[in-house]
Design an enzyme around this catalytic site. Sequence first.
Site, PDB file in Angstrom:
ATOM      1  CB  CYS A 302     -17.731 -12.341 -12.478  1.00 49.62           C
ATOM      2  SG  CYS A 302     -17.713 -10.927 -11.357  1.00 49.62           S
ATOM      3  CG  ASP A 426     -19.529 -19.483 -10.406  1.00 43.73           C
ATOM      4  OD1 ASP A 426     -19.124 -18.259 -10.888  1.00 43.73           O
ATOM      5  OD2 ASP A 426     -19.478 -19.775  -9.328  1.00 43.73           O
ATOM      6  CG  HIS A 428     -16.510 -16.022  -9.896  1.00 51.11           C
ATOM      7  ND1 HIS A 428     -18.216 -16.182  -9.899  1.00 51.11           N
ATOM      8  CD2 HIS A 428     -16.231 -15.101  -9.718  1.00 51.11           C
ATOM      9  CE1 HIS A 428     -18.363 -14.969  -9.730  1.00 51.11           C
ATOM     10  NE2 HIS A 428     -17.425 -14.093  -9.421  1.00 51.11           N
TER      11      HIS A 428
END
Lengths: 469, 433
Positions: A302, A426, A428
């Site tokens: 990440c 994000d 992820h």
Amino acid sequence: MVVVDSESATILRVKGLLEFRCQLDSTDEQLVRNAISRTFETLRSQVKSESCVLAVSDSPVIIWPNKDAYATPEEITPSTPCEDMHQWIQADEQETSGKKSSKKKSKKSSLASVINLRLMTEVTKPGPLSAPILTKTVLKSHFVSVTLPLDCVVRTGSSDTIKDACEQLIEALTHQLCEMEKVTLQNMKGMTLLVPEPVHFLLPEPKGLVTVVYPAGVPDSQLVTQRKELHQQFDLPDDRPYFRRANAYHFPNEPYKDGYLRNPHLALTHPTLDNGKVYLVQGIYSYHHYMQNRVDDNGWGCAYRSLQTICSWFQQQGYVERPVPTHKEIQQALVDVGDKQASFVGSRQWIGSIEVQAVLSHLLGLTSKILFVSQGAELASKGRELANHFLTEGTPVMIGGGVLAHTILGVAWSETTGQIRYLILDPHYTGAEDLQVITDKGWCGWKGPDFWDQTAYYNLCLPQRPKVI
Amino acid sequence: MGRGYIVQDDVEGYLSKLCEQKADPVTGLLIGQSSTQRDFVVMAIRTPQKEESAAAARNSVDKEWVTEHARQVSRMLPGGLSVVGVFIITDADAKDALTTLRQLLFAVENLISSEHLWDPADDDVTDCVTLQINPKTRKTVCRTFDIKDPKSVAKPADWKYQSGLCSSWATVSCSLNVDMLLPLPNNRTSTGNMEECLKEGLKAWAHQIECGLCLIDGKRLPEDSELTVIQRRNLRQTYTAQLLITTENKRLTDVIQQCGGSVSVTGAIHSRAYLHSNKPKARQAEKLLKRDVVSTVATRVQMMLEELLASDQESKGSCRDKQQKELFCLPHRIFCPLKVSGPLCVCDYQFSDEDLSEVPERLKEMLDIDAAEEDLDTRQEMTVEITGCDVTPEPTQEKVEAPDHKKNYIGVAMATAVALLATAASMLYLNDI
């Protein structure tokens, strides 16, 4: 430079290739320049002649701008408003012979809608005409053969007709040929010639779209003088780039070849807080996340992806030419600066904000500020700092803490109430580049202060813009 | 199910007259138009006599001669008309005759298509017809072959005469500007080098034309629509076309290169294509007109090169430093209506130093048609007045030295053409089918 200001009106963009050919009888510099100028003059006459034709892309509309804006199909007259052309344009690739049944507007963009036109030449003329002559010139000499990439942009007001638009377009094309002539002659060295290439830039309001002709193949680093002049001419600050090739305006209907999404946050509705303001990342970045490029970094990559998003920002604003680094290149950079052992490369080890800062410095030559909070709850009090960052630097922020890394693209913050929201990108996400999914499911979305682990400590990496043009 | 050829009834009379001649065999060409729907034959042309041929040779078929005649005839046909087949009048064994016809057909069609500067289209018909007539019984045998397939076998086909076939054909035409400038290579610039350059330049230009946008009577028609959509009351069925082209980005060569000079072709040509009136499609009109545009320019350039080679003109090597500029007028196009009623015309090219009276002579020799000077349409293209420069390939003394030049066009043309196409021609006959 053609200046176009961008109220919501129609933008006409005409593109086409013109063949530039001439024989240079001698190598004497002045005679060569004269020959080149003469050929440009011939091209300008061609653009102003009756054989110049503009074909509206994805539509049956064809206009002869120098024949009093005569057009086909016959429903289009010189006094037809420009905006009406939208009705004739079909979004899909099929040839069309008539109007669309419903008045469907093309996809809304932040700028005005763009109508694309192709520059063509009509080779037929009413006869009878003179039969051809073959001329043979025998002389040891040089031959110039270039295809000039004409690309002009013109803004039309809501009351402008086809005839008005034609006048503006022809003037823009003629002007661009003059600019090309200037740039060509400026960059001639002996018997080498560089192709002049137009590039469009979107300047801050109210200046709008501006077109600059650059010599092809000359890197940005050698065009500093030109950029300085442009900054002066347009009264732009001299500490951030507006005219590097990477700053070129990306037209709404042109897809990006690399497949990454750009600025997904623009599809969101921003929160309204009492006495609050929204402070966002400036410019363009690409969304980097898990599983892209066939790298399975699910669970460990990440921070790498957040770093890639930051690198993409610097590349697309023109600060660096280096493409976005891969996981391995990032790891290698850390080994090179002595931060990690050689075995680090190829591993699945996490990195944090400090490593991000080190890589930005080593690979891209950038400085970054580190912001530390000992508890996630403290982040709510960092509103002013973050707001300032987005105002002055406008770069994406990498935040790492707990076991997660994210990218902060902006804050909504109220100075009076202290309310704060964070615009989060994000890394992820493991799915495809689907804007709908990404915004609906919050992979790019506004989060409240409870998004953070209230007890974990966080480091933020705030990349700084270099003060260059 | 075989193809069906609908033939102008005049052709029957023409072939009949040929049957009455003493000579055997008599060969010739069949001219018409083939489309996916129909096949039409509008004209038959006997192979001209070879002057110097011995009596014995007259009784056999001279493949090279027939093929060369076909090539010349092909240049004289406007768009939409082409050599669709060959015929033979002989009372020899049917099987032998068919073999001969097959060889002729393939040789003719391969030579003609090798000169095309365009790519074949998916909807091109590749079947061509052979007709065999027994002069005594007048029995005709009609077969087709697929010339795309070297192993093609004969397929039976219908041959039906009809009157008034030529009366209602549509004509699409335009006048088109050509403006080419090409570099000559940086070595001794003989005519051969200029030919190479021109061929390459013509190919690139032909591609531009092929990709160009075509408007018919000012309208851009969807491909499958019919021409008659535009003009419901146009009884004469004439349409004017416009062509719009763009340049393609080809960064093949350096921007500035050394050269030995340049060659340019500037001027305008009149182009024309005919379509049979049975629901002509816009797509076919566009295709046939574009092909005529390309071939009329290529033909004239080729003719000019053949003239230069025939008069053996080489640039003088010693004067290379001084700029040598020569201007040549390409021949201009003249149309001659066919005697049958209707719009169909054939065409010929007249060099500026030729007298108009030579055109009917050539039309008689090549196409076996009788035309008077008054019948000729010379108004489609204007001749250029050039003063102070070479207009013709050679000064007048050359004409006196080569009297054959005027009378036996096909002979001289063939000699030079074979010289230029030496490789191509020998390849054709090496692969004798």
